[in-house]
Scaffold this active site. Structure first.
Site, mmCIF file in Angstrom:
data_model
loop_
_atom_site.group_PDB
_atom_site.id
_atom_site.type_symbol
_atom_site.label_atom_id
_atom_site.label_comp_id
_atom_site.label_asym_id
_atom_site.label_seq_id
_atom_site.Cartn_x
_atom_site.Cartn_y
_atom_site.Cartn_z
ATOM 1 N N LYS A 143 -12.571 -2.304 6.326
ATOM 2 C CA LYS A 143 -11.881 -3.200 7.257
ATOM 3 C C LYS A 143 -12.427 -3.028 8.676
ATOM 4 O O LYS A 143 -12.951 -3.965 9.239
ATOM 5 C CB LYS A 143 -10.368 -2.963 7.207
ATOM 6 N N ASP A 173 -2.192 6.471 6.431
ATOM 7 C CA ASP A 173 -3.185 5.528 5.897
ATOM 8 C C ASP A 173 -3.491 4.535 7.021
ATOM 9 O O ASP A 173 -2.670 3.672 7.345
ATOM 10 C CB ASP A 173 -2.584 4.807 4.677
ATOM 11 N N TRP A 217 0.843 -1.215 0.000
ATOM 12 C CA TRP A 217 0.000 0.000 0.000
ATOM 13 C C TRP A 217 0.863 1.245 0.000
ATOM 14 O O TRP A 217 0.564 2.225 -0.688
ATOM 15 C CB TRP A 217 -0.979 -0.017 1.162
HETATM 16 C C1 LIG Z 1 -7.267 -2.113 1.803
HETATM 17 C C2 LIG Z 1 -6.246 -1.055 1.915
HETATM 18 C C3 LIG Z 1 -6.133 -0.016 0.971
HETATM 19 C C4 LIG Z 1 -6.976 0.026 -0.283
HETATM 20 O O1 LIG Z 1 -8.226 0.504 -0.005
HETATM 21 P P1 LIG Z 1 -9.300 0.754 -1.190
HETATM 22 O O2 LIG Z 1 -10.436 1.329 -0.405
HETATM 23 O O3 LIG Z 1 -9.580 -0.572 -1.801
HETATM 24 O O4 LIG Z 1 -8.714 1.708 -2.153
HETATM 25 C C5 LIG Z 1 -5.196 0.958 1.195
HETATM 26 N N1 LIG Z 1 -4.390 0.925 2.264
HETATM 27 C C6 LIG Z 1 -4.454 -0.059 3.186
HETATM 28 C C7 LIG Z 1 -3.542 -0.032 4.365
HETATM 29 C C8 LIG Z 1 -5.383 -1.066 3.028
HETATM 30 O O5 LIG Z 1 -5.458 -2.057 3.945
#
Ligand SMILES: *Cc1c(COP(=O)(O)O)cnc(C)c1O
Length: 361
Positions: free
Chosen positions: A197, A173, A103
């Site tokens: 999540k 993030d 990511w």
């Molecule tokens: C799942 C995830 C993403 C991607 O998220 P999307 O909503 O599918 O764009 C980005 N960063 C992390 C840490 C993730 O776990």
């Protein structure tokens, strides 16, 4: 609920059963409107209340003041990879990024398309087995911001301490660990998280921005790409993802009912302790893939003695009602994702299953 499985999927992921039941109860007639949340106007008083209370609850649960704006946007966390540099990486400036896995790599790629990037730390050469300590991060003092990925969903690492960089805004993030533990969330200038999540279903991304960073958004961006547009209109500049926002509100209510982050954290610690204790008790069979200091509480990754055994475990677990244990295709192995909504009982039962599997194999 005989038909429900223990869902260890990495995202979209399990939701609290109480939340699903509440949504089911209100699906056809939300608060005597005679309509579903999917059918009402986003300008209606009912939806306005949902959206505002969701933002208020996020601030309350994370311990943030009104200095922080809470936005509900479409496009997933992946869109933020681009919007962050577009808004805050002015020409001539450098943004610092910590590279701790897939990511982060994607975030770096997007930022490079906008301006100068300095990779302030990378564990790529070590197969992303660890996150840095604060002292290992090499961030220029005049960086536009420092970007981190607090929990690395795919490799299974997580920051347990954060750098304190005077004057450099921290951007994080938190897609896979937001609201999973107590933290000083106010030290981040921008936090973003795809909801799927820890917060709700896919379709909405929560972006939390502090006033002083918001004031620095680039001018001349298309309206939809400028965070100020959404902050000024309380995420109602255009039609927001109304139903996902409603689900996030229900999940936040649920977090509060559990006892807030203190209770959620306690439960998450009990879950990760249970699983890591099993692995530490049989390290030749359940071989952890990351450094102990960097272990994630949310996504636990491991290899078994052979790929054949991994496949067998995943197949037998599924038949026993434990789904979603396959490691990400880029790393293989077994991954146990256990976000807030996974009950301790689910992890305890999985551990009992895995111990029995080890003894039988
Ligand atoms: C799942 C995830 C993403 C991607 O998220 P999307 O909503 O599918 O764009 C980005 N960063 C992390 C840490 C993730 O776990």
């Amino acid at each position: 609920m005989a038909d429900r499985v223990y869902n260890f999927n990495p995202g979209p992921a399990t939701l609290p059963l109480d939340v699903l039941r509440q949504a089911q109860k209100e699906l056809l007639d939300y608060h005597s409107t005679g309509m579903s949340v999917m059918e009402i106007s986003h300008r209606s008083p009912e939806f306005d209340e949902i959206s505002r209370s969701a933002a208020t609850l996020i601030r309350e649960i994370l311990g943030l003041t009104d200095q922080f704006h809470v936005l509900f946007l479409g496009g997933g966390a992946s869109t933020q990879f681009a919007l962050i540099p577009l808004n805050f990486l002015a020409s001539g400036k450098t943004a610092a990024y910590v590279d701790t896995g897939t990511w982060s790599t994607k975030a770096i790629k997007e930022a490079r398309g906008v301006g100068n990037v300095q990779v302030a730390f990378s564990s790529q050469a070590e197969g992303y087995r660890m996150v840095p300590t604060a002292g290992q991060i090499d961030c220029p003092s005049d960086a536009a911001y420092l970007h981190l990925t607090s929990n690395n969903t795919i490799v299974g690492t997580q920051f347990h301490q954060f750098p304190d960089l005077q004057g450099v805004p921290l951007v994080c993030d938190m897609s896979s660990d937001i609201a999973s533990r107590r933290l000083d969330y106010s030290r981040f200038s921008l936090i973003y998280a795809g909801a799927q999540k820890n917060l709700g279903p896919a379709g909405v991304t929560v972006v939390i921005i502090r006033d002083d960073l918001l004031a620095r958004c680039a001018e001349n961006l298309p309206s939809m790409f400028n965070y100020q547009t959404h902050a000024k209109k309380n995420s109602m500049y255009n039609t927001p993802p109304a139903f996902p926002i409603y689900m996030v509100r229900l999940v936040l209510d649920w977090i509060k009912q559990q006892g807030g982050l203190e209770a959620v954290e306690k439960n998450n610690i009990a879950k990760k302790d249970c699983l890591y204790a099993m692995m530490d008790g049989a390290p030749d069979f359940f071989r952890g893939t990351v450094e102990p200091d960097s272990r994630s509480w949310m996504n636990v990754t491991m290899r078994l003695p052979s790929e054949e055994l991994e496949q067998k475990l995943i197949t037998q677990a599924k038949a026993a009602g434990f789904v979603g244990l396959k490691g990400h295709r880029s790393v293989g192995g077994v991954r146990v994702s256990m976000y807030n909504a996974m009950p301790l009982e689910g992890v305890e039962k999985l551990v009992a299953f895995m111990e029995a599997f080890r003894k039988a194999n």
